[in-house]
Motif scaffolding. Structure first.
Motif, PDB file in Angstrom:
ATOM      1  N   SER A  70     -26.524  -8.457   7.363  1.00 36.22           N
ATOM      2  CA  SER A  70     -27.019  -9.622   6.595  1.00 36.22           C
ATOM      3  C   SER A  70     -27.277  -9.169   5.424  1.00 36.22           C
ATOM      4  N   THR A  71     -26.726 -10.036   4.537  1.00 33.95           N
ATOM      5  CA  THR A  71     -26.978  -9.888   3.099  1.00 33.95           C
ATOM      6  C   THR A  71     -27.619 -11.054   2.484  1.00 33.95           C
ATOM      7  N   LEU A  72     -28.595 -10.475   1.559  1.00 37.37           N
ATOM      8  CA  LEU A  72     -29.244 -11.281   0.649  1.00 37.37           C
ATOM      9  C   LEU A  72     -28.943 -11.014  -0.808  1.00 37.37           C
ATOM     10  N   ASP A  73     -29.013 -11.883  -1.675  1.00 38.41           N
ATOM     11  CA  ASP A  73     -28.814 -11.542  -2.982  1.00 38.41           C
ATOM     12  C   ASP A  73     -29.449 -10.197  -3.558  1.00 38.41           C
ATOM     13  N   GLY A  74     -28.995  -9.359  -4.485  1.00 39.16           N
ATOM     14  CA  GLY A  74     -29.605  -8.469  -4.858  1.00 39.16           C
ATOM     15  C   GLY A  74     -31.146  -8.476  -5.367  1.00 39.16           C
ATOM     16  N   HIS A  75     -31.226  -9.608  -5.981  1.00 39.26           N
ATOM     17  CA  HIS A  75     -32.711 -10.042  -6.502  1.00 39.26           C
ATOM     18  C   HIS A  75     -33.618 -10.060  -5.506  1.00 39.26           C
ATOM     19  N   TRP A  76     -33.184 -10.774  -4.268  1.00 38.89           N
ATOM     20  CA  TRP A  76     -34.201 -10.846  -3.262  1.00 38.89           C
ATOM     21  C   TRP A  76     -34.492  -9.324  -2.592  1.00 38.89           C
ATOM     22  N   ASP A  77     -33.394  -8.815  -2.351  1.00 42.75           N
ATOM     23  CA  ASP A  77     -33.614  -7.371  -1.750  1.00 42.75           C
ATOM     24  C   ASP A  77     -34.421  -6.464  -2.806  1.00 42.75           C
ATOM     25  N   ARG A  78     -34.217  -6.583  -4.139  1.00 41.21           N
ATOM     26  CA  ARG A  78     -35.150  -5.964  -4.767  1.00 41.21           C
ATOM     27  C   ARG A  78     -36.627  -6.195  -4.832  1.00 41.21           C
ATOM     28  N   ARG A  79     -36.654  -7.560  -4.890  1.00 38.48           N
ATOM     29  CA  ARG A  79     -38.172  -7.849  -4.749  1.00 38.48           C
ATOM     30  C   ARG A  79     -38.793  -7.666  -3.330  1.00 38.48           C
ATOM     31  N   LEU A  80     -38.097  -7.657  -2.242  1.00 42.55           N
ATOM     32  CA  LEU A  80     -38.734  -7.063  -0.786  1.00 42.55           C
ATOM     33  C   LEU A  80     -38.987  -5.602  -1.069  1.00 42.55           C
ATOM     34  N   ARG A  81     -38.065  -4.978  -1.513  1.00 46.52           N
ATOM     35  CA  ARG A  81     -38.319  -3.416  -1.340  1.00 46.52           C
ATOM     36  C   ARG A  81     -39.668  -2.930  -2.451  1.00 46.52           C
ATOM     37  N   LYS A  82     -39.955  -3.841  -3.440  1.00 41.75           N
ATOM     38  CA  LYS A  82     -40.946  -3.575  -4.263  1.00 41.75           C
ATOM     39  C   LYS A  82     -42.133  -4.162  -3.803  1.00 41.75           C
ATOM     40  N   GLY A  83     -42.168  -5.305  -2.676  1.00 43.98           N
ATOM     41  CA  GLY A  83     -43.495  -5.872  -2.204  1.00 43.98           C
ATOM     42  C   GLY A  83     -43.802  -6.897  -3.320  1.00 43.98           C
ATOM     43  N   LEU A  84     -42.865  -7.412  -3.839  1.00 41.97           N
ATOM     44  CA  LEU A  84     -43.257  -8.943  -4.786  1.00 41.97           C
ATOM     45  C   LEU A  84     -43.052  -9.910  -4.087  1.00 41.97           C
ATOM     46  N   VAL A  85     -42.493  -9.971  -2.846  1.00 40.54           N
ATOM     47  CA  VAL A  85     -42.312 -11.237  -2.054  1.00 40.54           C
ATOM     48  C   VAL A  85     -43.619 -11.250  -1.093  1.00 40.54           C
TER      49      VAL A  85
END
Length: 190
Positions: A70-85
């Motif tokens: 499952s892919t999300l765009d890179g922006h979503w993945d970065r925000r999830l990894r950094k805890g910004l979502v």
């Protein structure tokens, strides 16, 4: 079918064969005895019952969706990894049986979709290191972390599977290894 050797191959083979010493003579193995004749079993009278027609094969289950691809765009993945979502909703499945946890998860996904939520935080706990080597307590047949391990399968067979975009590990501020983000597809407005 074996091929015939060329004259130069024959000469070479004779040279090789001349260098070989025979193994000490051993008695030849006895010829195997002919197997005893076995009489076929006498046929038993068949019953007059009719043979039931073979059943039609059961329909195949729907294909399971895997979340690894499952892919999300890179922006979503970065925000999830950094805890910004920030999750729109969350559900805690601690202390539930596998059956009740699955039912609660489906219910929570349905409520999240009705509310238009995009990120659902599912807190399920994690398998502690070495927990699979601990003795089972109180007759509990499942190891600790069974709910967390079952999440991908439950989501793939969920009635809302087509509305789930991705499954990602939660940031440490949202539970880390004991929680996951379920990313939901927003309904398209016509």
């Amino acid at each position: 079918m074996a091929r015939r050797l060329a004259p130069e191959e024959k000469a070479l083979w004779k040279k090789v064969a001349a260098t070989v010493e025979p193994i000490a003579k051993r008695p030849l193995p006895l010829e195997p005895k002919a197997p005893p004749t076995v009489k076929p079993p006498k046929p038993t009278p068949r019953s007059t019952a009719t043979v039931a027609a073979p059943r039609a094969p059961a329909p195949l289950p729907p294909p399971r969706r895997t979340w690894a691809g499952s892919t999300l765009d890179g922006h979503w993945d970065r925000r999830l990894r950094k805890g910004l979502v920030r999750p729109d909703m969350s559900i805690d499945l601690h202390g539930h049986s596998l059956a009740s946890a699955q039912a609660l998860l489906d219910d929570a996904i349905g409520r999240a979709l009705i509310r238009g939520a995009r990120v659902l935080l599912v807190v399920a706990g994690r398998l502690r290191p070495g927990a699979d080597r601990l003795p089972l307590m109180h007759g509990d047949p499942r190891p600790r972390g069974a709910i967390r391990a079952s999440l991908p399968e439950w989501l793939s067979i969920s009635p809302y599977a087509d509305r789930i975009v991705a499954l990602r590990p939660a940031h440490i501020s949202h539970g880390g290894g004991g929680a996951v983000y379920v990313i939901l597809r927003r309904p398209r407005e016509d």
